[in-house]
Design an enzyme around this catalytic site. Structure first.
Site, mmCIF file in Angstrom:
data_model
loop_
_atom_site.group_PDB
_atom_site.id
_atom_site.type_symbol
_atom_site.label_atom_id
_atom_site.label_comp_id
_atom_site.label_asym_id
_atom_site.label_seq_id
_atom_site.Cartn_x
_atom_site.Cartn_y
_atom_site.Cartn_z
ATOM 1 N N CYS A 57 0.788 -1.069 0.038
ATOM 2 C CA CYS A 57 -0.007 -0.107 0.073
ATOM 3 C C CYS A 57 0.900 1.141 0.015
ATOM 4 O O CYS A 57 1.900 1.196 0.786
ATOM 5 C CB CYS A 57 -0.947 0.036 1.242
ATOM 6 S SG CYS A 57 -1.957 1.634 1.463
ATOM 7 N N ILE A 58 0.493 2.305 -0.837
ATOM 8 C CA ILE A 58 1.269 3.326 -0.804
ATOM 9 C C ILE A 58 0.283 4.609 -1.028
ATOM 10 O O ILE A 58 -0.736 4.609 -1.620
ATOM 11 C CB ILE A 58 2.212 3.252 -2.122
ATOM 12 C CG1 ILE A 58 3.283 4.562 -2.042
ATOM 13 C CG2 ILE A 58 1.477 3.241 -3.387
ATOM 14 C CD1 ILE A 58 4.178 4.564 -3.097
ATOM 15 N N THR B 27 0.667 9.183 -0.555
ATOM 16 C CA THR B 27 1.072 10.574 -0.325
ATOM 17 C C THR B 27 -0.154 11.409 0.497
ATOM 18 O O THR B 27 -1.248 11.318 -0.257
ATOM 19 C CB THR B 27 1.614 11.096 -1.334
ATOM 20 O OG1 THR B 27 2.793 10.273 -1.777
ATOM 21 C CG2 THR B 27 2.169 12.713 -1.148
ATOM 22 N N GLN C 157 0.500 16.355 -1.642
ATOM 23 C CA GLN C 157 0.707 15.869 -3.146
ATOM 24 C C GLN C 157 1.023 16.849 -4.141
ATOM 25 O O GLN C 157 1.011 17.993 -3.854
ATOM 26 C CB GLN C 157 -0.927 15.153 -3.617
ATOM 27 C CG GLN C 157 -1.044 13.965 -2.898
ATOM 28 C CD GLN C 157 -2.334 13.450 -3.440
ATOM 29 O OE1 GLN C 157 -3.216 14.098 -3.895
ATOM 30 N NE2 GLN C 157 -2.847 12.151 -2.545
ATOM 31 N N ARG C 158 1.366 16.175 -5.405
ATOM 32 C CA ARG C 158 1.976 17.170 -6.364
ATOM 33 C C ARG C 158 3.178 17.804 -6.125
ATOM 34 O O ARG C 158 3.711 18.949 -6.578
ATOM 35 C CB ARG C 158 1.028 18.227 -7.004
ATOM 36 C CG ARG C 158 -0.506 17.619 -7.355
ATOM 37 C CD ARG C 158 -1.261 18.782 -8.044
ATOM 38 N NE ARG C 158 -2.502 18.095 -8.531
ATOM 39 C CZ ARG C 158 -2.591 17.325 -9.923
ATOM 40 N NH1 ARG C 158 -1.505 17.407 -10.784
ATOM 41 N NH2 ARG C 158 -3.708 16.828 -10.327
ATOM 42 N N ARG C 159 3.969 17.246 -5.169
ATOM 43 C CA ARG C 159 5.261 17.701 -4.944
ATOM 44 C C ARG C 159 6.654 16.750 -5.111
ATOM 45 O O ARG C 159 7.599 17.140 -4.714
ATOM 46 C CB ARG C 159 5.331 18.035 -3.331
ATOM 47 C CG ARG C 159 4.350 19.402 -3.170
ATOM 48 C CD ARG C 159 4.329 19.726 -1.587
ATOM 49 N NE ARG C 159 3.314 20.634 -0.975
ATOM 50 C CZ ARG C 159 3.256 20.919 0.236
ATOM 51 N NH1 ARG C 159 4.458 20.801 0.996
ATOM 52 N NH2 ARG C 159 2.299 21.991 0.495
ATOM 53 N N GLY C 160 6.114 15.548 -5.819
ATOM 54 C CA GLY C 160 7.082 14.574 -6.148
ATOM 55 C C GLY C 160 7.336 13.486 -5.068
ATOM 56 O O GLY C 160 8.441 12.736 -5.207
ATOM 57 N N GLY D 212 5.318 11.374 -4.038
ATOM 58 C CA GLY D 212 4.831 9.840 -4.461
ATOM 59 C C GLY D 212 5.914 9.082 -5.287
ATOM 60 O O GLY D 212 6.239 7.998 -4.844
ATOM 61 N N GLU E 61 2.064 -4.611 -5.308
ATOM 62 C CA GLU E 61 0.848 -5.503 -5.525
ATOM 63 C C GLU E 61 -0.448 -5.000 -5.981
ATOM 64 O O GLU E 61 -0.719 -3.619 -6.103
ATOM 65 C CB GLU E 61 0.435 -5.576 -3.748
ATOM 66 C CG GLU E 61 -0.708 -6.633 -3.426
ATOM 67 C CD GLU E 61 -0.897 -6.918 -2.014
ATOM 68 O OE1 GLU E 61 -2.068 -7.594 -1.833
ATOM 69 O OE2 GLU E 61 -0.149 -6.420 -1.282
ATOM 70 N N SER F 253 -4.364 1.427 -7.520
ATOM 71 C CA SER F 253 -5.396 2.528 -7.573
ATOM 72 C C SER F 253 -5.287 3.466 -8.762
ATOM 73 O O SER F 253 -4.180 3.202 -9.534
ATOM 74 C CB SER F 253 -5.477 3.450 -6.428
ATOM 75 O OG SER F 253 -4.224 4.097 -6.235
#
Length: 396
Positions: A240-241, A243, A248-251, A253, A274, A278
């Site tokens: 599972c991953i 941010t 978000q939108r800052r690199g 991830g 896995e 999403s």
């Protein structure tokens, strides 16, 4: 108790006349009881015959048309709700995701976030409109007053694990779900509000959690995380991953994805996330795979093969093939009846340059201080192979 049926000569109605014994104890309550034998049509005499006419409730053509119209409205509402529940579609439609059934706002640190999906918090918290989280220990509360009291006593300044990576103010912590189950459960409950495909929230013992933080001068605030199984039969390097939406939108991830492959490289294994991923995760991984394979092709010398690329990137061959197809490198030779690699260095260089412009935060392998996880069974095997375990003495 005698009773007889009498017929009224004037109205020609059958009446049941019940006469009670005057000496009975029920005589005062039931002196006389008359039942109309035709009362079934009028609900035991409560309604008149006109009021009891059920033909008035039959559906008319206007009623049927009104029902069909309402049914179409409900169907359309469900379709729009499904579209907005997808983060990608909701961004394209410039509309926020739908509110969950209970929790409307999540207060995390100095931010107010609207959750995308429903998370299985305990009932006393999920019934509240507002949920308050401690940004250090991730404890959840249903009152701002309780949160302020908790902050005065909370001594946590970083996740409860080992710091395995540090680059200036960015750090990565490894947290064992078996040693810190409460913290990891709180982290999973938080992630469930922004991940539709996440299922497990309380069974955290078989997982390791790698948490990305940023030091702000007083504590390490959480930016995102990814988890992986301690013993994965399919060699998954990510279960599972996430941010956090406020970062978000800052690199970050891409940083987490790159870090997961760095751990796979340290383990000398080929890894893959896995499935299923999403929508946002799939887009991020495809972009990363393209960049990683393009970077490897520019640095490799002939001969180049899919196996060599997989070993250099710690990616499984299926992901390498997917990236080669996206880069238009893998093509089929009609004459030789085989697949060949046509490398356009200018195109690959453009892909790498575009990636570097969008993702300035890079993982530096030299700053990693980490040893792969070794379970109790593995330790016993290693000790037995090294002849460190003393044999049991036989009883004389």
């Amino acid at each position: 108790m005698p009773a007889k049926v009498a017929v009224s000569p004037t109205e020609a109605k059958s009446l049941l006349v019940i006469k009670f014994d005057t000496k009975s104890i029920h005589y005062e309550n039931y002196k006389k009881l008359l039942l109309d034998l035709e009362c079934e049509k009028t609900f035991i005499g409560v309604l008149t015959e006109e009021e009891a006419d059920t033909s008035l409730t039959d559906l008319t053509p206007d009623d049927t048309q009104l029902f069909d119209k309402a049914k179409k409205v409900v169907t359309r509402t469900k379709e729009v709700t499904h579209a907005f529940s997808d983060p990608v579609l909701s961004n394209q439609l410039h509309a926020p995701p739908p509110q969950p059934t209970t929790i409307r706002n999540v207060y995390f640190g100095n931010y107010k976030v609207k959750p995308w999906y429903t998370s299985p918090y305990p009932e006393e918290y999920s019934c509240s409109r507002n949920l308050y989280l401690c940004n250090a220990c991730l404890k959840y509360m249903n009152s701002d007053y309780v949160l302020q009291r908790h902050r005065m006593k909370c001594a946590w300044r970083h996740p409860p694990g080992d710091e395995i990576y540090r680059d200036q103010n960015i750090s990565m912590f490894e947290v064992d779900g078996q040693r810190q189950p409460i913290y990891c459960q709180n982290l999973c409950l938080l992630a469930k509000m922004f991940l539709q495909s996440k299922i497990l929230c309380y069974d955290v013992e078989p997982f390791l959690f790698y948490i990305m933080t940023e030091y702000d001068g007083t504590s390490c605030k959480i930016l995102g995380y990814f988890s992986k199984e301690k013993r994965s039969a399919s060699n998954y390097n990510v279960s599972c991953i996430l941010t956090l939406p406020i970062y978000q939108r800052r690199g970050y991830g891409a940083f987490l994805i790159d870090f997961s492959y760095l751990l796979s490289m340290a383990e000398r294994k080929l890894g893959s996330p896995e499935k299923p991923l999403s929508d946002l995760g799939l887009l991020s991984y495809r972009s990363y795979w393209k960049k990683r394979v393009a970077e490897t092709l520019l640095s490799m010398r002939s001969p180049v093969s899919i196996e060599n690329i997989a070993q250099a990137t710690s990616m499984v061959c299926d992901d390498v093939i997917s990236a080669l197809e996206a880069l238009s490198v893998l093509k089929y030779d009609m004459k030789k009846k085989i697949y060949v690699l046509h490398i356009d260095k200018m195109n690959l260089y453009h892909v790498c340059k575009k990636w570097d412009e969008k993702h300035p935060q890079r993982v530096k392998p030299a700053y990693l201080r980490w040893t792969p996880y070794i379970g109790e069974a593995k330790i016993s095997d290693l000790l037995s192979k090294e002849d460190i375990l003393l044999p049991l003495s036989k009883s004389s």
